[in-house]
Design a protein around this motif. Structure first.
Motif, mmCIF file in Angstrom:
data_model
loop_
_atom_site.group_PDB
_atom_site.id
_atom_site.type_symbol
_atom_site.label_atom_id
_atom_site.label_comp_id
_atom_site.label_asym_id
_atom_site.label_seq_id
_atom_site.Cartn_x
_atom_site.Cartn_y
_atom_site.Cartn_z
ATOM 1 N N ARG A 41 2.007 -7.394 13.410
ATOM 2 C CA ARG A 41 1.727 -7.241 11.981
ATOM 3 C C ARG A 41 0.820 -6.049 11.713
ATOM 4 N N GLN A 42 -0.294 -5.970 12.447
ATOM 5 C CA GLN A 42 -1.242 -4.880 12.218
ATOM 6 C C GLN A 42 -0.631 -3.532 12.595
ATOM 7 N N GLU A 80 1.614 -2.376 9.875
ATOM 8 C CA GLU A 80 0.844 -1.962 8.708
ATOM 9 C C GLU A 80 0.202 -0.592 8.911
ATOM 10 N N GLN A 81 -0.394 -0.391 10.076
ATOM 11 C CA GLN A 81 -1.250 0.767 10.285
ATOM 12 C C GLN A 81 -0.524 1.995 10.819
#
Length: 233
Positions: free
Chosen positions: A181-182, A185-186
């Protein structure tokens, strides 16, 4: 020109584990210095002069593995791509010693080793010099308050973007869903395009994949690996 000021950087994670075997101590004392990519640490290179990759590799394409663990994947890539030079960074000295033993056994000569923080290596890599980078099973830092310690944060991704060529490939493997997930996103926020078009693109290992000890542990414990491929825009 004034000398750059050394940034204040916290480091989280292990630097050394159990006592090294005598053979591993030998690898470190006899092999590590010769395999250094050059003056990466601040004491030996306070002006932060860029590494001379032309001198290091003689024009060969340069790849980077960030946190190579025990070195299984990096040696596999070096064997399969003798026309490429690979720099690996890993602060965990036990992992460095394991890699050096694998290099001796494989007889590869296209690996350089930085036994330290990837951020120090980013400081001295030339801009747009890396054609491919690997981040494989990075420390998950599972607690929410520790997510800022993960690699997929601006502190790491911004300099990674700087050193990678346009069109360069970034591969990230992890078995932690929240890390996925991170990452999703990043990483795109820092100039990388996710190349997946269908679920098989992140569920299936890359064709030249070499499984690592961390992946084997994940599979034993019932976690699902994810294989994420990005391209620098």
């Amino acid at each position: 020109m004034s000398t750059p000021q050394r940034p204040r950087r916290n480091f989280y994670g292990r630097l050394k584990g159990h006592n090294l075997k005598q053979s591993q101590e030998t690898y470190l004392s006899e092999d590590l210095s010769a395999l250094s990519p050059g003056a990466v640490d601040w004491d030996s290179n306070p002006d932060r002069r860029p590494l001379d990759l032309q001198e290091m590799w003689g024009g060969r394409e340069c790849w980077l593995e960030i946190g190579f663990g025990g070195g299984e994947h990096m040696v596999h890539q070096a064997q399969g791509n003798p026309d490429v030079g690979i720099i690996g960074c890993e602060p965990y000295i036990n992992g460095v010693a394991m890699l050096l033993g694998k290099i001796r056994k494989a007889g590869v000569d296209n690996i350089r080793v930085h036994p330290g923080d990837a951020r120090d290596l980013f400081d001295v890599l030339p801009e747009a010099s890396i054609a491919r980078a690997f981040l494989l099973y990075p420390d998950p830092w599972p607690k929410a308050r520790h997510h800022r310690r993960r690699f997929v944060t601006p502190e790491h991704l911004a300099p990674l973007n700087r050193v990678m060529k346009q069109g360069a490939i970034l591969r990230i493997a992890t078995d932690i869903e929240d890390y996925v997930r991170q990452t999703l996103e990043q990483v795109p926020r820092h100039g990388f395009e996710w190349l997946a078009e269908r679920p098989a693109d992140w569920r299936t290992p890359w064709e030249d994949w070499q499984s690592t000890r961390y992946e084997m542990k994940a599979l034993r414990e019932g976690r699902t690996p994810h294989y994420l491929t990005f391209r620098k825009a």
